[in-house]
Design an enzyme around this catalytic site. Structure first.
Site, mmCIF file in Angstrom:
data_model
loop_
_atom_site.group_PDB
_atom_site.id
_atom_site.type_symbol
_atom_site.label_atom_id
_atom_site.label_comp_id
_atom_site.label_asym_id
_atom_site.label_seq_id
_atom_site.Cartn_x
_atom_site.Cartn_y
_atom_site.Cartn_z
ATOM 1 C CG ASN A 45 -1.702 1.208 1.454
ATOM 2 O OD1 ASN A 45 -1.835 2.028 0.543
ATOM 3 N ND2 ASN A 45 -2.267 1.355 2.645
ATOM 4 C CE LYS A 47 -0.004 3.176 4.782
ATOM 5 N NZ LYS A 47 0.215 3.259 6.209
ATOM 6 C CG HIS A 137 -5.544 1.809 5.450
ATOM 7 N ND1 HIS A 137 -5.093 2.741 6.360
ATOM 8 C CD2 HIS A 137 -4.522 0.955 5.243
ATOM 9 C CE1 HIS A 137 -3.841 2.451 6.683
ATOM 10 N NE2 HIS A 137 -3.463 1.370 6.010
ATOM 11 C CD GLU A 139 -2.607 5.413 6.918
ATOM 12 O OE1 GLU A 139 -2.637 5.456 5.672
ATOM 13 O OE2 GLU A 139 -1.641 4.926 7.555
ATOM 14 C CD GLU A 209 -3.105 -2.686 7.364
ATOM 15 O OE1 GLU A 209 -1.978 -2.894 6.921
ATOM 16 O OE2 GLU A 209 -3.762 -1.671 7.119
ATOM 17 N N GLY A 215 2.897 2.065 10.726
ATOM 18 C CA GLY A 215 3.851 3.168 10.594
ATOM 19 C C GLY A 215 4.577 3.524 11.874
ATOM 20 C CB SER A 256 5.691 -1.839 11.670
ATOM 21 O OG SER A 256 5.233 -0.541 11.981
#
Ligand code: PGA
Length: 319
Positions: A45, A47, A137, A139, A209, A215, A256
Site C-alpha cells: 500500500n 498510500k 484502511h 487511515e 492491521e 507506521g 510495520s
C-alpha cells in the site's frame, strides 16, 4: 476506562467480560490453518507516496526487475498486489506488465459517477485494469471519518464491479490495552460483510492491521497476530457456517512489516500474507518480503537483493 471505539457500532460484549484474555495466551486458540491451503498474498500500500511520477517509475522498474527474477527462479511465490496512488495506476500497469503483480485502488468513491469532485469510482478503477480494491484502511476510518456502513457500501461496490476486495480491520492501542481487540475486530468484520454471500467471499481478503502497529515500527508479535487471526476466522465461521468460507478466506497481517519481521510472522498458520506500507516503497525491501521464507512453502532461501533505491521515504519508523 472508557475507550472511544474505532468503529461506529458498540460491541454487544463491551460491557460484559472482554473476550480477549489479557495474557493473550494461545491455549484456547482454534486453528483453522491445518489442512486448508491458502495461497499467501503479499500486498503493498503506497498510500500518498511517492511524491512524483518519476520516483514511482524508478521504483516500479526495480520492482518489475526483481519480480521477473523471482518468477523465473521457479519458486512457489505468493500472489502480489500493489495499491499505488490513483495517478500512478497506469504507470504501474505498464511497468509491471509481464509480471504476476496485480494492481488495486486504495479506496473508491461511494458514487458511480456524477458531480463529486475529486472522487474515483470503482468502474474507473476497473477500466484502468485494476483487479483489486482496498477498503476500510484505518487511515480512511480515522482521518476521513469513514464509517463501517460506508466500508460495507464500498465492499459491495467493489464486488459488483468485479473487483476483489481487501477489507482492513484493526483495533486502536487503547482498545488493545483494555482487551477490546477481538470485540472491535468482530464488529468491523460483521459490518463490512453485511449482505456479502458465501460465494462472494471467494473475492474477499481480510487484512488485520492493528492501528498501533501501522507506521510505528511496533510489529504485533507473531503469536498475538495468530490469535487475532484465529478469532477472525471464528467470526467468519459464525457468519458462514458449514460453507468452508472460514477455512478458505485469506487473512493478512499489516503494520510495520519489514524484511526483518516477515519470516517470523508468516510462520503462523492463520497468517496468510501481509499488507505492507512503508517497506513496499523500496523495491528491494518489498521484493525480500515477497520472497519470504516459510516452512509451508517449498523454496530455496531468500536472495540478497542489491537494487539502488531511488528515493527516501519520510516514514515514522525510519524505513
Ligand atoms: P506500514 O503500513 O507497513 O507502514 O506500517 C501498513 C499499512 O498501513 O497498510
Amino acid at each position: 476506562m472508557n475507550v472511544p471505539l474505532s468503529t461506529d457500532v458498540r460491541p454487544t460484549s463491551m460491557h460484559s467480560q472482554p473476550r480477549v484474555p489479557s495474557s493473550r495466551t494461545p491455549t484456547t486458540m482454534v486453528c483453522y490453518g491445518g489442512g486448508e491451503y491458502r495461497r499467501p498474498v503479499v500486498s503493498g500500500n503506497w498510500k500518498l507516496n511517492p511524491m512524483t511520477s518519476g520516483e514511482a517509475k524508478e521504483t516500479l522498474k526495480l520492482l518489475a526487475a526483481n519480480q521477473r527474477a523471482l518468477e523465473e527462479s521457479g519458486k512457489d511465490i505468493p500472489e502480489v498486489i500493489l495499491f499505488p496512488p490513483y495517478p500512478f495506476i497506469p504507470l504501474a500497469s505498464e511497468l509491471l506488465e509481464g509480471t504476476t503483480v496485480a494492481i488495486g485502488g486504495q479506496d473508491c468513491s461511494l458514487h458511480d459517477k456524477g458531480a463529486f469532485t475529486g472522487e474515483v469510482s470503482v468502474s474507473q478503477l476497473a477500466s484502468l485494469g485494476c483487479n483489486h480494491l482496498l477498503v476500510g484502511h484505518s487511515e480512511r476510518r480515522t482521518l476521513f471519518d469513514e464509517t463501517d456502513v460506508e466500508v460495507n457500501k464500498k465492499v459491495h461496490l467493489g464486488l459488483n464491479a468485479g473487483l476483489r476486495v481487501m477489507i482492513c480491520i484493526g483495533e486502536t492501542e487503547d482498545e488493545f490495552n483494555v482487551n477490546l481487540a477481538d470485540a472491535v475486530n468482530e464488529i468491523q468484520v460483521k459490518k463490512a460483510l453485511a449482505g456479502v454471500t458465501a460465494a462472494q467471499m471467494e473475492d474477499i481478503t481480510i487484512a488485520y492491521e492493528p492501528v498501533w502497529a501501522i507506521g510505528t515500527g511496533k510489529v504485533c508479535d507473531a503469536p498475538t497476530a495468530q490469535e487475532v487471526h484465529s478469532a477472525v476466522r471464528r467470526v467468519l465461521d459464525e457468519l458462514y457456517p458449514n460453507t468452508g468460507v472460514a477455512g478458505r478466506t485469506r487473512i493478512l497481517y499489516g503494520g510495520s512489516v519489514t524484511p526483518e519481521s516477515i519470516d517470523v510472522i508468516m510462520r503462523e498458520p492463520d497468517v496468510d500474507g501481509v499488507l505492507v506500507g512503508g517497506a513496499s516503497l523500496m523495491a528491494d525491501k518489498f521484493s525480500r518480503i515477497i520472497d519470504f521464507s516459510s516452512p509451508l512453502l517449498v523454496r530455496s532461501p531468500p536472495r540478497v537483493l542489491v537494487a539502488k533505491e531511488v528515493f527516501k521515504v519520510g516514514h515514522t519508523d525510519g524505513l
